[in-house]
Design a protein around this motif. Structure first.
Motif, short mmCIF file in Angstrom:
data_model
loop_
_atom_site.label_atom_id
_atom_site.label_comp_id
_atom_site.label_asym_id
_atom_site.label_seq_id
_atom_site.Cartn_x
_atom_site.Cartn_y
_atom_site.Cartn_z
N ARG A 37 0.81 -1.21 0.00
CA ARG A 37 0.00 0.00 0.00
C ARG A 37 0.85 1.26 0.00
N ALA A 60 -0.15 4.54 -14.57
CA ALA A 60 -1.28 4.15 -13.72
C ALA A 60 -2.42 3.60 -14.57
N CYS A 64 -7.83 4.11 -12.51
CA CYS A 64 -7.27 4.56 -11.24
C CYS A 64 -7.11 6.08 -11.25
N VAL A 66 -5.35 9.45 -10.05
CA VAL A 66 -4.03 9.82 -9.56
C VAL A 66 -4.07 11.24 -9.01
N TRP A 111 -4.26 6.59 -6.45
CA TRP A 111 -2.84 6.65 -6.14
C TRP A 111 -2.52 8.06 -5.65
N THR A 141 -3.26 3.72 -2.61
CA THR A 141 -1.83 3.43 -2.67
C THR A 141 -1.07 4.74 -2.47
N TRP A 142 -0.22 4.76 -1.45
CA TRP A 142 0.59 5.95 -1.17
C TRP A 142 1.94 5.83 -1.86
N TRP A 143 2.33 6.91 -2.55
CA TRP A 143 3.65 6.99 -3.17
C TRP A 143 4.37 8.19 -2.55
#
Length: 849
Positions: A37, A60, A64, A66, A111, A141-143
């Protein structure tokens, strides 16, 4: 930071990749494929974090959403961070509780990219981030990217397999990736330039980019100082502008040190402050990294450390003096010696040399430092004890300064007589050992051998390093005299002594002799394996044996070249040449020779002769006697002239060199050029025949000697020369016989370079005989593929020569039990019961000659 631009298929502003961006699937694919994650990139400025996140964002999935949140490293309050994140999510201004609740309710994939997170310690902000990451919503989802690792519950995420992390070293560009950025250069130059850029930059993206902006000038020329202004400006804006004054000064001090720890920092900056400052620099991502993967020691990133050392430093002497004091208290004599030199405390530096032995000569830049000390401060300071005389003499011999070494050895007379007969004998033995090496390197073989033997008889057990070097000298003498059996016995004795004293460095030095022995026997593959293994072991040591690693690289380059692996050889020659230049090793000559041969292999004879001239110029600049380099330079030049169809030049040069080695009281060839004289002789025969003259030497005599002494490498070259001479004489039948024998040797020992040399001299000969051999091969019945492994074939070849199992074990450096195991397997694979049957069947199958 990455520039932002509107995106046609997604709302809002998203990052735009540079036109110079290099897609790196080796990094993006694992990130994209990871089910974690949280994806965390933690690395210093200029490491390519934002670009990698942007590369992933652009891949991506269509369904999804972003969101890109660029924080620019600013220290935000919890409220401000919530506001910025809410705006990015297109939410009204909400508090922390509402934001956490919203994230928990998200039903579609999203994301969230948080780029360049807060650069300074911010406990409250880190606490909020920890709460956000703890929202276990699989749709999010963490970036994250940043210069420091936020204080969050990373262990919990790791245990739950919800964290995928990349650190700075992982993000570095590889040499192959840098080469892709040099597409405007021709392939060989691009590869060479890429290797040098990588050596200077460590793959740090910002430094690579600066090198490209500079047109790669500093990467092409190792002496070019680099765009220091650009790099310094970059550091000023990206590093120093965010640090308080005391941390800037501390970082600059640490950048001038080879390594440091908390205790040293406390000594330098004050108790209670030093360790805290060091820790804060680490937390802020200020290019502080582990020193050689040590758990206790740190260093400033090497390219930046080199940059800072190149700049003037007003208070440097006092800092180095204090560092020297600390290292002395720790009895770290190597580091203390280096710091004393940097502090210009030369008397202190010389006093520290009492803790050095001959092993230290092959570590770091010690040889070059000793030479510089001797040049600047003379005999009065440097030659105050027999031990110092030995160190300086060894450094002078290492660099090829034989006249100065001779004068230095004479200084031992000042310490005689010693207080006792025993001490006097030891002093005389040390003099003989040093004089033996001087005579050996000057080509005075008989006298050198006598000195080595007399020194060995007198040196005590405590003088084992001197004993080792005497055995190495005798090994090289045996190799020069083509006595391979004696060389092997001496080398084995020396290796056992080195291992008994747990000296990996001396073991590496002796393995170079062993590799030369194997090379003469034609076992280039085994020699390469041997050197690769010792290189790996030496590379793992804390203090790098730079001069020794340079010599190993040059020898591996030669081995790769002989087997036809030119690209690999180029890398070895390049790295070996660089290391030997830095340490002032006279063996740097063979880096130039290797590069000249590679250029000739490409048909670029102009570049080949340029490299030979570069070698000669450097030898003359360093005042190295011409006996070290003249013969081999003319031999290789003559080889190129013959390939160019200029036998008259080769004849004149080779005749002159051969007269030098064949006159009364002539000297031996240099130890590093074992087969120089027979090579000169057969090339001279080729030149004479091409010019219609009667040869002065019979090739058959040289061939008999090579076979008698088991010199497979030389035998292969002579077989090819034999075929060439028969071809020139119009005797095709004899040429075919010699060609077939040469081909068997080339296939057995992987000696492709020898074939390449003759194909450039006589391309029609090679084409004609190769075509004939191919036709003959097609008419033969197809035999089973060779069932034996390389080692089994080596054992069988030694059996065929009449060696006992014990002799085979000694020659291959394996146990008697292993030899017997190989023999049983050979019998089983060949379907025989006795040694004689195995040899006979192997000869019928063409497995052995």
């Amino acid at each position: 930071m990455t520039a932002m631009t509107p995106c046609l298929d997604r709302p809002g502003f998203l990052p735009r990749l540079s036109s110079h961006h290099l897609s790196r699937t080796r990094l993006s694919e694992p990130l994209l494929a990871s089910p974690a994650r949280v994806k965390l990139l933690c690395a210093p400025a200029g490491s390519g974090k934002s670009a990698l996140l942007a590369e992933c964002l652009l891949q991506a999935p269509a369904q999804c959403r972003v969101v890109w949140l660029a924080l620019s490293g600013v220290a935000l309050s919890r409220a401000d961070f919530c506001l910025r994140l809410a705006e990015a999510l297109e939410l009204p201004a909400i508090n922390e509780t509402a934001l956490l609740a919203h994230l928990a309710r998200i039903q579609t994939p999203i994301w969230l990219f948080v780029d360049d997170y807060c650069r300074v310690p911010a406990p409250e902000l880190d606490g909020l981030l920890d709460q956000l990451l703890a929202v276990s919503n699989p749709q999010i989802t963490w970036w994250l990217s940043g210069r420091r690792r936020p204080h969050c519950n990373w262990p919990r995420l790791l245990l739950d397999d919800e964290l995928h992390e990349f650190e700075g070293r992982t993000l570095a560009l590889t040499a192959a990736e840098i080469e892709q950025l040099l597409h405007h250069l021709e392939a060989p130059l691009a590869a060479k330039t890429a290797r040098r850029i990588f050596q200077r930059s460590g793959g740090w993206c910002a430094a690579v980019r600066i090198a490209l902006l500079d047109g790669c000038q500093w990467a092409k020329d190792l002496n070019h100082p680099g765009r220091t202004a650009t790099l310094l400006d970059y550091l000023q804006h990206e590093l120093f502008s965010n640090l308080p004054a005391e941390l800037i000064e501390a970082w600059q001090v640490l950048a001038h040190l080879p390594r440091f720890n908390a205790s040293l920092c406390e000594h330098l900056f004050g108790a209670g402050e030093g360790a805290r400052w060091m820790h804060e620099l680490q937390l802020r991502g200020c290019f502080i990294e582990a020193w050689q993967e040590s758990p206790d020691w740190l260093q400033v990133f090497a390219p930046l450390s080199r940059l800072m050392r190149d700049e003037s430093w007003s208070g440097g002497r006092s800092w180095h003096r204090r560092a020297c004091q600390w290292f002395c208290a720790q009895e770290d004599w190597q580091a203390a010696f280096e710091q004393a030199l940097l502090a210009e405390e030369f008397e202190v530096a010389v006093s520290l040399l009492q803790h050095f032995n001959l092993e230290h000569l092959f570590r770091g830049q010690n040889a070059a430092l000793l030479l510089r000390l001797h040049e600047q401060h003379g005999d009065d300071l440097m030659l105050g004890s027999p031990q110092l005389v030995g160190l300086v003499t060894a450094a002078l011999l290492f660099a090829g300064r034989f006249e100065q070494a001779s004068a230095c050895i004479e200084q031992l007379e000042r310490f005689a007589p010693q207080p006792s007969a025993t001490l006097q004998r030891q002093l005389l033995a040390r003099w003989q050992a040093q004089m033996g090496w001087l005579l050996h390197l000057q080509g005075r073989g008989e006298s050198a051998r006598e000195h080595f033997l007399e020194a060995l008889a007198a040196l005590g057990a405590e003088a084992w390093p001197a004993r080792l070097l005497c055995l190495s000298g005798l090994t090289q003498q045996a190799l020069l005299n083509a006595d391979l059996e004696a060389a092997q016995a001496l080398n084995r004795e020396a290796l056992c002594l080195a291992r008994a004293h747990n000296s990996l460095l001396f073991e590496g030095l002796l393995e170079l002799d062993h590799a030369q022995l194997l090379e003469q026997r034609g076992a280039a593959v085994r020699a390469e394996s041997l050197l690769a293994n010792i290189h790996e072991l030496l590379s793992q040591e804390a203090d790098p044996a730079t001069p020794l690693l340079g010599r190993i690289a040059l020898r591996r380059g030669r081995l790769a070249l002989s087997q036809g692996h030119d690209e690999q050889a180029a890398e070895f020659f390049d790295s070996g040449l660089h290391a030997c230049l830095r340490s002032q090793d006279k063996r740097v000559l063979f880096g130039f020779l290797g590069q000249a041969q590679l250029a000739a292999n490409q048909g670029d004879y102009a570049q080949a002769f340029i490299r030979l001239r570069d070698a000669e110029r450097l030898m003359q600049q360093r005042q190295i006697p011409d006996l070290v380099y003249r013969g081999v330079l003319l031999q290789l030049s003559s080889q190129f002239w013959l390939q160019q169809g200029r036998p008259e030049l080769a004849l004149e040069a080779l005749s002159r060199v051969l007269r030098h080695y064949r006159r009364p009281n002539a000297r031996q060839a240099p130890p590093a050029t074992l087969e120089l004289i027979p090579r000169i002789e057969y090339l001279l025969v080729l030149a004479e025949v091409q010019l219609g003259q009667v040869p002065h030497v019979q090739l058959e005599d040289l061939l008999d000697q090579a076979r008698l002494h088991g010199m497979a490498n030389l035998e292969t070259e002579l077989r090819l020369a034999q075929a060439e001479l028969a071809w020139l004489a119009g005797d095709e039948a004899t040429a075919r016989v010699a060609w077939e024998k040469a081909r068997e040797l080339i296939a057995r020992w992987h000696l492709q370079q020898a074939l390449s040399d003759v194909s450039r001299r006589q391309p029609q000969l090679v084409r004609h005989l190769s075509d004939h051999a191919a036709k003959s091969e097609s008419l033969r019945p197809i035999s089973n593929e060779n069932p034996l492994s390389l080692r089994e074939r080596e054992v069988l070849e030694l059996i065929a020569l009449g060696n006992s199992n014990q002799q085979i074990a000694e020659q291959l450096y394996i146990s008697l039990h292993t030899v017997k195991t190989h023999a049983r397997r050979i019998h089983g694979k060949l379907g025989v019961e006795r040694r004689t049957q195995a040899v006979a069947k192997a000869k019928r199958l063409g497995i052995v000659g």
